[in-house]
Each structure stands twice: as C-alpha cells, then as structure tokens.
Design a protein around this motif. Sequence first.
Motif, PDB file in Angstrom:
ATOM      1  N   TYR A 104      -7.501  -5.497  -1.946  1.00 38.87           N
ATOM      2  CA  TYR A 104      -6.281  -4.905  -2.489  1.00 38.87           C
ATOM      3  C   TYR A 104      -5.828  -3.732  -1.614  1.00 38.87           C
ATOM      4  O   TYR A 104      -6.652  -3.015  -1.040  1.00 38.87           O
ATOM      5  N   THR A 105      -4.520  -3.527  -1.586  1.00 37.62           N
ATOM      6  CA  THR A 105      -3.954  -2.281  -1.092  1.00 37.62           C
ATOM      7  C   THR A 105      -3.573  -1.441  -2.305  1.00 37.62           C
ATOM      8  O   THR A 105      -2.806  -1.894  -3.154  1.00 37.62           O
ATOM      9  N   ILE A 106      -4.150  -0.253  -2.378  1.00 41.56           N
ATOM     10  CA  ILE A 106      -3.829   0.686  -3.449  1.00 41.56           C
ATOM     11  C   ILE A 106      -2.877   1.722  -2.870  1.00 41.56           C
ATOM     12  O   ILE A 106      -3.120   2.241  -1.772  1.00 41.56           O
ATOM     13  N   GLY A 107      -1.842   2.017  -3.583  1.00 39.83           N
ATOM     14  CA  GLY A 107      -0.857   2.921  -3.009  1.00 39.83           C
ATOM     15  C   GLY A 107      -0.185   3.806  -4.036  1.00 39.83           C
ATOM     16  O   GLY A 107      -0.523   3.797  -5.221  1.00 39.83           O
ATOM     17  N   TRP A 108       0.750   4.586  -3.532  1.00 38.02           N
ATOM     18  CA  TRP A 108       1.575   5.450  -4.353  1.00 38.02           C
ATOM     19  C   TRP A 108       3.042   5.210  -3.996  1.00 38.02           C
ATOM     20  O   TRP A 108       3.399   5.147  -2.815  1.00 38.02           O
ATOM     21  N   PHE A 109       3.836   5.067  -5.024  1.00 38.38           N
ATOM     22  CA  PHE A 109       5.280   5.041  -4.910  1.00 38.38           C
ATOM     23  C   PHE A 109       5.802   6.241  -5.701  1.00 38.38           C
ATOM     24  O   PHE A 109       5.090   6.830  -6.505  1.00 38.38           O
ATOM     25  N   VAL A 155       2.693   5.979   0.224  1.00 39.90           N
ATOM     26  CA  VAL A 155       1.467   5.864   1.008  1.00 39.90           C
ATOM     27  C   VAL A 155       0.617   4.745   0.421  1.00 39.90           C
ATOM     28  O   VAL A 155       0.727   4.428  -0.767  1.00 39.90           O
ATOM     29  N   GLY A 156      -0.225   4.132   1.257  1.00 42.96           N
ATOM     30  CA  GLY A 156      -1.124   3.088   0.779  1.00 42.96           C
ATOM     31  C   GLY A 156      -2.407   3.065   1.575  1.00 42.96           C
ATOM     32  O   GLY A 156      -2.446   3.551   2.709  1.00 42.96           O
ATOM     33  N   VAL A 157      -3.445   2.475   0.985  1.00 48.13           N
ATOM     34  CA  VAL A 157      -4.734   2.359   1.662  1.00 48.13           C
ATOM     35  C   VAL A 157      -5.369   1.027   1.291  1.00 48.13           C
ATOM     36  O   VAL A 157      -5.306   0.589   0.135  1.00 48.13           O
ATOM     37  N   ARG A 158      -5.936   0.370   2.294  1.00 50.54           N
ATOM     38  CA  ARG A 158      -6.693  -0.848   2.029  1.00 50.54           C
ATOM     39  C   ARG A 158      -8.035  -0.465   1.438  1.00 50.54           C
ATOM     40  O   ARG A 158      -8.733   0.388   1.990  1.00 50.54           O
ATOM     41  N   TRP A 159      -8.371  -1.092   0.291  1.00 51.77           N
ATOM     42  CA  TRP A 159      -9.597  -0.724  -0.390  1.00 51.77           C
ATOM     43  C   TRP A 159     -10.815  -0.931   0.494  1.00 51.77           C
ATOM     44  O   TRP A 159     -11.722  -0.105   0.514  1.00 51.77           O
ATOM     45  N   SER A 160     -10.851  -2.038   1.218  1.00 52.69           N
ATOM     46  CA  SER A 160     -11.937  -2.301   2.157  1.00 52.69           C
ATOM     47  C   SER A 160     -11.445  -1.988   3.559  1.00 52.69           C
ATOM     48  O   SER A 160     -10.399  -2.466   3.975  1.00 52.69           O
ATOM     49  N   THR A 186      -1.947  13.037   2.315  1.00 53.66           N
ATOM     50  CA  THR A 186      -3.121  12.298   2.760  1.00 53.66           C
ATOM     51  C   THR A 186      -3.679  11.482   1.608  1.00 53.66           C
ATOM     52  O   THR A 186      -3.904  12.022   0.515  1.00 53.66           O
ATOM     53  N   ILE A 187      -3.897  10.204   1.851  1.00 57.67           N
ATOM     54  CA  ILE A 187      -4.506   9.346   0.845  1.00 57.67           C
ATOM     55  C   ILE A 187      -5.972   9.152   1.185  1.00 57.67           C
ATOM     56  O   ILE A 187      -6.348   9.059   2.352  1.00 57.67           O
ATOM     57  N   SER A 188      -6.792   9.123   0.149  1.00 56.79           N
ATOM     58  CA  SER A 188      -8.214   8.864   0.344  1.00 56.79           C
ATOM     59  C   SER A 188      -8.725   8.081  -0.858  1.00 56.79           C
ATOM     60  O   SER A 188      -8.027   7.971  -1.881  1.00 56.79           O
ATOM     61  N   ARG A 189      -9.920   7.533  -0.732  1.00 55.06           N
ATOM     62  CA  ARG A 189     -10.462   6.755  -1.842  1.00 55.06           C
ATOM     63  C   ARG A 189     -11.947   7.025  -1.996  1.00 55.06           C
ATOM     64  O   ARG A 189     -12.635   7.363  -1.032  1.00 55.06           O
ATOM     65  N   GLN A 225      -1.763  -3.971  -4.900  1.00 49.90           N
ATOM     66  CA  GLN A 225      -1.257  -5.254  -4.426  1.00 49.90           C
ATOM     67  C   GLN A 225      -2.410  -6.033  -3.837  1.00 49.90           C
ATOM     68  O   GLN A 225      -3.155  -5.528  -2.985  1.00 49.90           O
ATOM     69  N   ALA A 226      -2.528  -7.284  -4.249  1.00 49.29           N
ATOM     70  CA  ALA A 226      -3.614  -8.129  -3.762  1.00 49.29           C
ATOM     71  C   ALA A 226      -3.250  -8.779  -2.444  1.00 49.29           C
ATOM     72  O   ALA A 226      -2.075  -9.082  -2.188  1.00 49.29           O
ATOM     73  N   GLY A 227      -4.253  -8.981  -1.594  1.00 47.15           N
ATOM     74  CA  GLY A 227      -4.080  -9.850  -0.461  1.00 47.15           C
ATOM     75  C   GLY A 227      -3.744  -9.220   0.867  1.00 47.15           C
ATOM     76  O   GLY A 227      -3.498  -9.940   1.838  1.00 47.15           O
ATOM     77  N   TYR A 228      -3.690  -7.908   0.960  1.00 45.80           N
ATOM     78  CA  TYR A 228      -3.388  -7.225   2.216  1.00 45.80           C
ATOM     79  C   TYR A 228      -2.121  -7.799   2.863  1.00 45.80           C
ATOM     80  O   TYR A 228      -2.128  -8.215   4.020  1.00 45.80           O
ATOM     81  N   LYS A 229      -1.069  -7.805   2.092  1.00 44.78           N
ATOM     82  CA  LYS A 229       0.183  -8.375   2.584  1.00 44.78           C
ATOM     83  C   LYS A 229       0.990  -7.347   3.360  1.00 44.78           C
ATOM     84  O   LYS A 229       0.831  -6.135   3.174  1.00 44.78           O
TER      85      LYS A 229
END
Length: 125
Positions: A32-37, A49-54, A69-72, A99-103
């Motif tokens: 998943y990409t986790i982000g902020w709108f 901003v967004g970040v790929r979970w893996s 800055t985004i972090s997880r 969002q699923a799938g790293y689109k």
Amino acid sequence: QVQLVESGGGLVQAGGSLRLSCAASGRTFSGYTIGWFRQAPGKEREFVVGVRWSGGTTYYAESVKGRFTISRDNAKNTVYLQMNSLKPEDTAVYYCSAQAGYKSTYANPRSIDYWGKGTLVTVSS
C-alpha cells in the motif's frame, strides 16, 4: 475492516510546526501507499505526501517539499506527517489515505481505496 484514524491537528501560528499521526488498522499494509491529502474550504482535495509501506519510497507535492516530512512506524502501523514552517495557505482538513498496489495514481484522490475522517489544521498569520 480498514480504519485510518488521524490525530494531531490544531491551531498554529505561521512559521510553527505540527505533527499529524495516522493510525492504520484492519489489515496488513504491505503493498500500500499511505498518504496525506488536504482540502481547504471551497477547494478540491489535493495530494500532499505519500509513502510506500514497504521500502519507504516517498512522494511530495511541490508546495510542501522541504517543509513537510512523512515517516512511518511499521510496528505501530502508524504514519506521521511532520509539518514545519507552516503557512496560512496550509490551512485545510488533512486526510490520511491508503491505496493498494503501488500505482502511479497515488496522487489522484479518485484512485484512493481508503480514507480517514480528517483532522483540521489552521495556520494563523
């Protein structure tokens, strides 16, 4: 059931800082990409901003580069948004997204699979 719960919004003066948190639950978020709108009054929701979970690849809107800055924390299933040098134009409701799938459409609000309910950030001049 996927839940995204934001916290950390509030009122801050221009030039100040805030840290938002997004606690994610309901599934594993690898892939998943986790982000902020954000959405300001009378405006469309826009990607921040967004970040790929893996792997941790990050994406930033030009308007926030160098300030946000985004972090997880994978162990806590939580994503953070550190916002520095805040400006009045940063005032908006900030929404956590998944969002699923790293689109390639991670920045398109119509392509998001899950949303949080939002947290209000107000920056006074």
